[in-house]
Structure formats: C-alpha cells, structure tokens
Design an enzyme around this catalytic site. Sequence first.
Site, PDB file in Angstrom:
ATOM      1  N   ASN A 112       0.805  -1.218   0.000  1.00  0.00           N
ATOM      2  CA  ASN A 112       0.000   0.000   0.000  1.00  0.00           C
ATOM      3  C   ASN A 112       0.841   1.274   0.000  1.00  0.00           C
ATOM      4  O   ASN A 112       0.373   2.326  -0.435  1.00  0.00           O
ATOM      5  CB  ASN A 112      -0.903  -0.011   1.240  1.00  0.00           C
ATOM      6  CG  ASN A 112      -1.560   1.313   1.495  1.00  0.00           C
ATOM      7  OD1 ASN A 112      -2.488   1.714   0.797  1.00  0.00           O
ATOM      8  ND2 ASN A 112      -1.089   2.032   2.507  1.00  0.00           N
TER       9      ASN A 112
ATOM     10  N   SER B 120      -4.140   2.218  -8.795  1.00  0.00           N
ATOM     11  CA  SER B 120      -4.956   3.432  -8.860  1.00  0.00           C
ATOM     12  C   SER B 120      -5.613   3.481 -10.224  1.00  0.00           C
ATOM     13  O   SER B 120      -5.076   2.941 -11.205  1.00  0.00           O
ATOM     14  CB  SER B 120      -4.071   4.668  -8.671  1.00  0.00           C
ATOM     15  OG  SER B 120      -4.766   5.847  -9.025  1.00  0.00           O
TER      16      SER B 120
ATOM     17  N   TYR C  37       3.439   8.850 -11.331  1.00  0.00           N
ATOM     18  CA  TYR C  37       2.474   8.069 -10.556  1.00  0.00           C
ATOM     19  C   TYR C  37       1.724   7.079 -11.443  1.00  0.00           C
ATOM     20  O   TYR C  37       1.547   5.911 -11.074  1.00  0.00           O
ATOM     21  CB  TYR C  37       1.492   9.029  -9.882  1.00  0.00           C
ATOM     22  CG  TYR C  37       0.552   8.388  -8.887  1.00  0.00           C
ATOM     23  CD1 TYR C  37       0.999   7.984  -7.634  1.00  0.00           C
ATOM     24  CD2 TYR C  37      -0.804   8.223  -9.194  1.00  0.00           C
ATOM     25  CE1 TYR C  37       0.127   7.422  -6.712  1.00  0.00           C
ATOM     26  CE2 TYR C  37      -1.680   7.665  -8.274  1.00  0.00           C
ATOM     27  CZ  TYR C  37      -1.211   7.269  -7.040  1.00  0.00           C
ATOM     28  OH  TYR C  37      -2.074   6.711  -6.127  1.00  0.00           O
TER      29      TYR C  37
ATOM     30  N   LYS D  32       1.745   3.025 -11.025  1.00  0.00           N
ATOM     31  CA  LYS D  32       0.513   2.292 -10.711  1.00  0.00           C
ATOM     32  C   LYS D  32       0.128   1.322 -11.826  1.00  0.00           C
ATOM     33  O   LYS D  32      -0.477   0.274 -11.559  1.00  0.00           O
ATOM     34  CB  LYS D  32      -0.622   3.277 -10.417  1.00  0.00           C
ATOM     35  CG  LYS D  32      -0.417   4.058  -9.114  1.00  0.00           C
ATOM     36  CD  LYS D  32      -0.200   3.128  -7.916  1.00  0.00           C
ATOM     37  CE  LYS D  32      -0.126   3.866  -6.603  1.00  0.00           C
ATOM     38  NZ  LYS D  32       0.053   2.974  -5.437  1.00  0.00           N
TER      39      LYS D  32
END
Length: 253
Positions: free
Chosen positions: A89, A151, A163, A167
């Site tokens: 996580n 995500s 990001y 992801k």
Amino acid sequence: MEIKDSVIVITGGAKGIGYAMAEVLANEGANIALIDSNQQVLEKAAADLALINDKCQGYCVDITDEELISDTFNYILEDFGKVNVVINNAGILRDGMLVKVKDGQFIDQMSLEQFQSVINVNLTGTFLCGREGAKAMIASGQQGLIINISSIARGGNIGQTNYSAAKAGVSALAVTWSKELARFNIRSAAIAPGVVASDMTASMKPEALARLEKAAPVARLGDPQEIAQAAKFIIENDFYNGRTLELDGGLTL
C-alpha cells in the site's frame, strides 16, 4: 483464505488506507505487521491496533532499501512464525506536468528526481516487498496472497507521468505474480482506488474537492473503509486472482 489468525503485512500501514485495512482485518482476527517509514505515527498505529488484537507489531523501515526489507521480513517471520498476506500500500505523490510552456518558451519540466522518487517508492518498493513476502510465505509453508494497491490513474492522468507509470506497473506485477506463484499456492491481485478521502484531499481547495466529488457518479469521495472491505473480499475469495479490482465510484479520469 481465513482471515482469523492469518499474518498480514501492510506497507504504509500507519495511516490512511493502510491503517483502515489494518483495523478492519484486525477486527476479523488477523495478526498485523505494519511497515511504515514514520516512526512516531507507526508507534501510535501499532498501539491502537494492539487494543483490538495484541498480536500486532510495527516495523519502521524504508521500503526502497533492499537489505532492510529482506531483514524486516526475516524479523516478521521470527515474531509471527509465518506470513500469509502482503498488502503493498505504501506510496507517494510528486505530481507535475511533463513539460510546462508559456508563450512558446519552456518554463519547467518534470525532473528525473521527481519521476524516479515516485517509481522508487511506488513500484520498486512494491517489487521488493512482494518478492520478500513471497519468499516468507514459501519458507513458512503458507497459503499466500499479495495485494498491490494500484490506482485508476494507471490508465494515464494529466500531471501524473510518474504516478501513472508506477501504478500501471504494480497492476502488471500482480498479473505476473499470479502466474509465477500459483504453484506455491500464492495468489496475487490489485485494487485500483479512485479518489479517496485522506489527509491529502482534506488539504485541497474546496472548489477543487467539489469538482472531484461531482466527477464521480456516486457524487462523493471514497472512504478508506471501503478500500479495506475490498481487501477483505480478495483475501476471503480464493478464486480472485490475477486481476485489478477498480473501486472508484464510477469516476473516469
């Protein structure tokens, strides 16, 4: 997999979605090993969880440090005797446009450090914890599961080159590991949340927050407890494997 008496390792577990998952699973009888880099927040989280289940422990470690992560999983095996689930996580945001141009002139860009720092934590850290977690599951002879927190940005999102790449990567890792680790009775899956209520969203300008809420058909942000319930479902459903569960209220980025 039965949650009760399982040993569940959660990275970035001291607050936000990570702590919500720890709390839900501890209430189901799981023994929780929290990994986080913030010693003070980690100590409080572990103490709070111990009120639910005294078999909860915190480990302060940088998940991008290969040697430290290897040692940490060895400590977890010593402390708990086994590992059943790893939930990857931990993550960071360092948003920015690939390039910024004004009046035909370049004025800014996403730096290599800005890109690499997010890749290091969100993708490399997930790789290291997934690898060491799988080794711990095999060494302790356990039915296992790895859940990577992805995500909806994995499909690409403005201002999130770093990001989105990370992801997308952790979703691909979940598929790959589901194929490689099946012979050891280890499953692998991912959860792709949309915008979830957090310290980050709480600090946003009200008008920006309102736009996000309006963009989702459910007309609100996600609750960390709802992501925790998704993790609980994946743990308990042994047929869920090699897939990414989107939990975004219908939001399309």
